[in-house]
Design a protein around this motif. Structure first.
Motif, short mmCIF file in Angstrom:
data_model
loop_
_atom_site.label_atom_id
_atom_site.label_comp_id
_atom_site.label_asym_id
_atom_site.label_seq_id
_atom_site.Cartn_x
_atom_site.Cartn_y
_atom_site.Cartn_z
N LYS A 91 12.05 -36.65 20.57
CA LYS A 91 10.63 -36.32 20.61
C LYS A 91 9.95 -36.89 21.85
N LYS A 92 10.53 -38.00 22.36
CA LYS A 92 9.91 -38.67 23.50
C LYS A 92 10.25 -38.01 24.84
N VAL A 93 11.28 -37.17 24.87
CA VAL A 93 11.66 -36.50 26.12
C VAL A 93 11.68 -34.98 25.93
N GLU A 94 10.91 -34.52 24.97
CA GLU A 94 10.93 -33.11 24.60
C GLU A 94 10.53 -32.20 25.77
N SER A 95 9.56 -32.63 26.59
CA SER A 95 9.07 -31.76 27.66
C SER A 95 10.17 -31.43 28.67
N GLN A 96 11.00 -32.45 29.03
CA GLN A 96 12.09 -32.20 29.97
C GLN A 96 13.17 -31.31 29.36
N ILE A 97 13.46 -31.52 28.09
CA ILE A 97 14.48 -30.73 27.42
C ILE A 97 14.04 -29.26 27.31
N VAL A 98 12.77 -29.06 26.97
CA VAL A 98 12.24 -27.69 26.79
C VAL A 98 12.34 -26.89 28.08
N ILE A 99 11.96 -27.48 29.21
CA ILE A 99 11.96 -26.71 30.46
C ILE A 99 13.38 -26.37 30.90
N ILE A 100 14.33 -27.29 30.68
CA ILE A 100 15.72 -27.00 31.04
C ILE A 100 16.30 -25.95 30.10
N ARG A 101 15.95 -26.04 28.82
CA ARG A 101 16.40 -25.03 27.86
C ARG A 101 15.87 -23.65 28.25
N GLU A 102 14.61 -23.59 28.64
CA GLU A 102 14.02 -22.31 29.04
C GLU A 102 14.67 -21.76 30.30
N ALA A 103 14.97 -22.66 31.25
CA ALA A 103 15.60 -22.21 32.50
C ALA A 103 16.98 -21.64 32.24
N LEU A 104 17.77 -22.34 31.43
CA LEU A 104 19.12 -21.85 31.11
C LEU A 104 19.05 -20.55 30.32
N GLY A 105 18.12 -20.48 29.37
CA GLY A 105 17.96 -19.26 28.58
C GLY A 105 17.56 -18.09 29.45
N TRP A 106 16.68 -18.34 30.43
CA TRP A 106 16.23 -17.27 31.33
C TRP A 106 17.38 -16.77 32.19
N ILE A 107 18.21 -17.69 32.71
CA ILE A 107 19.35 -17.30 33.56
C ILE A 107 20.38 -16.50 32.76
N LEU A 144 25.32 -31.47 24.46
CA LEU A 144 26.37 -30.75 25.18
C LEU A 144 25.78 -29.76 26.19
N MET A 145 24.65 -29.14 25.83
CA MET A 145 23.98 -28.23 26.77
C MET A 145 23.53 -28.99 28.01
N LEU A 146 22.86 -30.12 27.82
CA LEU A 146 22.36 -30.91 28.95
C LEU A 146 23.50 -31.49 29.77
N LYS A 147 24.55 -31.94 29.11
CA LYS A 147 25.69 -32.51 29.81
C LYS A 147 26.38 -31.48 30.70
N SER A 148 26.53 -30.26 30.18
CA SER A 148 27.19 -29.20 30.96
C SER A 148 26.32 -28.73 32.12
N ALA A 149 25.00 -28.83 31.96
CA ALA A 149 24.08 -28.34 33.00
C ALA A 149 23.87 -29.35 34.12
N LEU A 150 24.06 -30.64 33.85
CA LEU A 150 23.75 -31.68 34.83
C LEU A 150 24.44 -31.48 36.19
N PRO A 151 25.75 -31.19 36.24
CA PRO A 151 26.40 -31.01 37.55
C PRO A 151 25.82 -29.85 38.36
N TYR A 152 25.09 -28.94 37.69
CA TYR A 152 24.52 -27.76 38.35
C TYR A 152 23.01 -27.90 38.50
N GLY A 153 22.50 -29.12 38.33
CA GLY A 153 21.06 -29.32 38.33
C GLY A 153 20.36 -28.79 39.57
#
Length: 415
Positions: A91-107, A144-153
Motif C-alpha cells: 500500500k505504501k508503494v502502490e503509485s510506483q507499482i500501478v504505473i509500471i503495471r499500466e506501462a507493461l499492460g499497454w505494451i 515476479l512481474m516487477l523482478k522480470s521488468a527491472l532489467p528492462y527498466g
C-alpha cells in the motif's frame, strides 16, 4: 457418473455451492471425516486466517473430534500470513507499482506494440521478451512481474514515454519509479523465498517455519533504518507481530523434534527472534515457558494413548529436500560452539522417560553437516524402537503442513 464426480467421491471432495459460512465449512469437512471414520485421528487442520475458518475451528473444538491440545488444532497458513504482511507494505508503494503495471499492460496489449518493443530492445542490444502483468490480489505475481521488468527498466521507460507523449491519460515513468521498485524487489526476495519453501509438500515444513520467521524479522529490523522503505517496514512489522509476535506451538515443536536443536535451541531461537522484533526478555521467557508446558502436555497425551501399543510402524520417507544453513541455524551454531554444557530444564523431571532420554542425547552438528529436513523423517523412522511413543508424536507433527498453498493450487487448476 462422470469421471470428475467419481473422483470427488473417491477423494472425499465436497463442493460448496452455497455460502462459505463457518457452520457450512464445519459441516462439509465433518462429512468427510465421518465418511472415512477418522474423527479420533484428527490432530490439526491447516486453514488460512479468514474469519469464517477461525470460527469453524471453534465448532470442531466443541464437537466430538478428538484433538491434541486446543492450540495445536488450528494451524494458520504461514503463506497467507506472509501475504497479509506483504500486502500491508504494498500500500505504501502502490503509485510506483500501478504505473509500471499500466506501462507493461499497454505494451503487451497489442501484437503490434509487442513487436515494436522487441525491435526496440534489439536495437539496444537487449534480448527481447514478453512481460506478464500481475494479479494484484497475489503479491508474489506482482513481485515476479516487477523482478522480470527491472532489467528492462530503461527500455520500458523510453519506449512507453515516447509512444504516449501526446496522451495525457498515461502518467510518465521516471528513474525514481524504478529505483523504488528495485529496492522493494530486493526487499521482497526473502518473503518470496520463504513462501516457496513453506509451500512444499514432499518434505516437512514445520521445522523450517521458525527459520523463515527469523529471516523476515531480521530483514524488517535492517530495513527499518532505510528512509525509503521505513514506512513500508513499520506497517509490515505491526502485521508480523499480530500473528507471529508469539511463536506458534507447531513451529516450536518443529524445532524440538529436530535432534540437532531440541529445547536448548528453542530457547536460543526465541531470544534471537524476540530481539529482532524488539520484544522484552520477560515476555519472551514467559512465552517460552508456555511453549514448553504445552509440548509436555501433548507428549503426556501421547503417552496415555500409546504406552501399551506395540505397533511401531514408521512412515515412508518422501523425496529429498536439501536445506542450506539458515541465519538462525548459524546463530545457534555460534552459541553452542562456546557453550555445550546446557541442558533442558525438563530433564530434571522423573516422568516422560522417552522425552528426557531424547533430550539428553547429543547429536553432532557442524558447519559441514549435510543433515537435511527430509532426514528428520528417516531419523525418527529409525528410532521408532528406541522412542516408540515420541517417534509417533514427531512424525505426526512433521506431517502437519504450515501452508494451504499446494491444495489451493490443485483446486485452482481443476477449476
Amino acid at each position: 457418473m462422470t469421471q470428475w464426480t467419481l473422483q470427488k467421491k473417491l477423494l472425499g471432495f465436497r463442493v460448496m455451492d452455497y455460502s462459505h459460512t463457518a457452520h457450512n465449512i464445519f459441516q462439509v469437512i465433518m462429512s468427510v471425516i465421518q465418511d472415512y471414520g477418522i474423527h479420533n485421528r484428527i490432530m490439526s487442520i491447516t486453514l488460512d486466517n479468514a474469519s469464517a475458518n477461525s470460527k469453524a475451528i471453534e465448532y470442531f473444538i466443541n464437537s466430538n473430534i478428538h484433538n491434541i491440545a486446543g492450540n495445536f488444532f488450528h494451524a494458520r497458513c504461514a503463506c497467507h500470513i506472509i501475504n497479509l504482511i506483504v500486502k500491508s507494505g504494498f500500500k505504501k508503494v502502490e503509485s510506483q507499482i500501478v504505473i509500471i503495471r499500466e506501462a507493461l499492460g499497454w505494451i503487451m496489449a497489442s501484437n503490434q506494440r509487442s513487436a515494436e518493443f522487441a525491435r526496440f530492445c534489439k536495437s539496444n542490444n537487449l534480448k527481447p521478451r514478453k512481460f506478464q502483468t500481475d494479479m494484484p490480489v497475489r503479491w508474489n505475481s506482482t513481485y515476479l512481474m516487477l523482478k522480470s521488468a527491472l532489467p528492462y527498466g530503461l527500455e520500458i521507460t523510453s519506449f512507453y514515454n515516447l509512444n504516449t507523449i501526446n496522451n495525457t491519460r498515461h502518467e510518465k515513468l521516471t528513474e525514481g519509479d524504478w529505483y523504488v521498485v528495485k529496492v522493494f524487489v530486493e526487499f521482497l526476495t526473502v518473503f518470496y523465498d520463504a513462501t516457496v519453501e513453506l509451500s512444499g509438500v514432499y518434505y516437512p515444513t514445520s521445522p523450517l517455519a521458525l527459520h523463515k520467521l527469523y529471516d523476515i524479522a531480521d530483514l524488517l529490523k535492517q530495513y527499518r533504518e532505510i528512509e525509503l522503505v521505513a514506512p513500508v517496514v513499520v506497517a509490515m512489522q505491526e502485521k508480523y507481530k499480530k500473528y507471529w509476535g508469539k511463536i506458534p506451538l507447531l513451529y516450536a515443536f518443529g524445532i524440538v523434534v529436530d535432534p540437532r536443536f531440541r529445547f536448548k535451541a528453542l530457547k536460543v531461537f526465541s531470544a534471537t527472534l524476540g530481539e529482532a522484533l524488539g520484544l522484552s526478555e520477560t515476555d519472551v521467557a514467559e512465552h517460552l515457558g508456555t511453549l514448553k508446558s504445552q509440548i509436555l502436555e501433548v507428549f503426556s497425551i501421547y503417552e496415555n494413548m500409546y504406552r501399551h501399543n506395540d505397533d511401531t510402524t514408521g512412515p515412508t520417507p518422501p523425496q529429498q529436500q536439501s536445506q542450506q544453513q539458515s541465519k538462525l541455524m548459524r546463530i545457534f551454531l555460534n552459541k553452542t560452539t562456546t557453550s555445550r554444557a546446557s541442558r533442558s530444564s525438563s530433564q530434571s523431571q522423573s516422568q516422560h522417560v522417552e522425552l528426557n532420554k531424547y533430550l539428553s542425547t547429543e547429536y553432532s552438528i557442524t558447519d559441514n553437516d549435510d543433515f537435511t529436513i527430509n532426514d528428520l523423517l528417516k531419523w525418527w523412522q529409525n528410532k521408532r524402537n528406541t522412542f516408540p511413543i515420541l517417534s509417533r508424536l514427531a512424525c505426526d507433527v512433521l506431517a502437519i503442513p504450515v501452508s494451504t498453498v499446494s491444495s489451493e493450487q490443485v483446486f485452482s487448476t481443476a477449476g
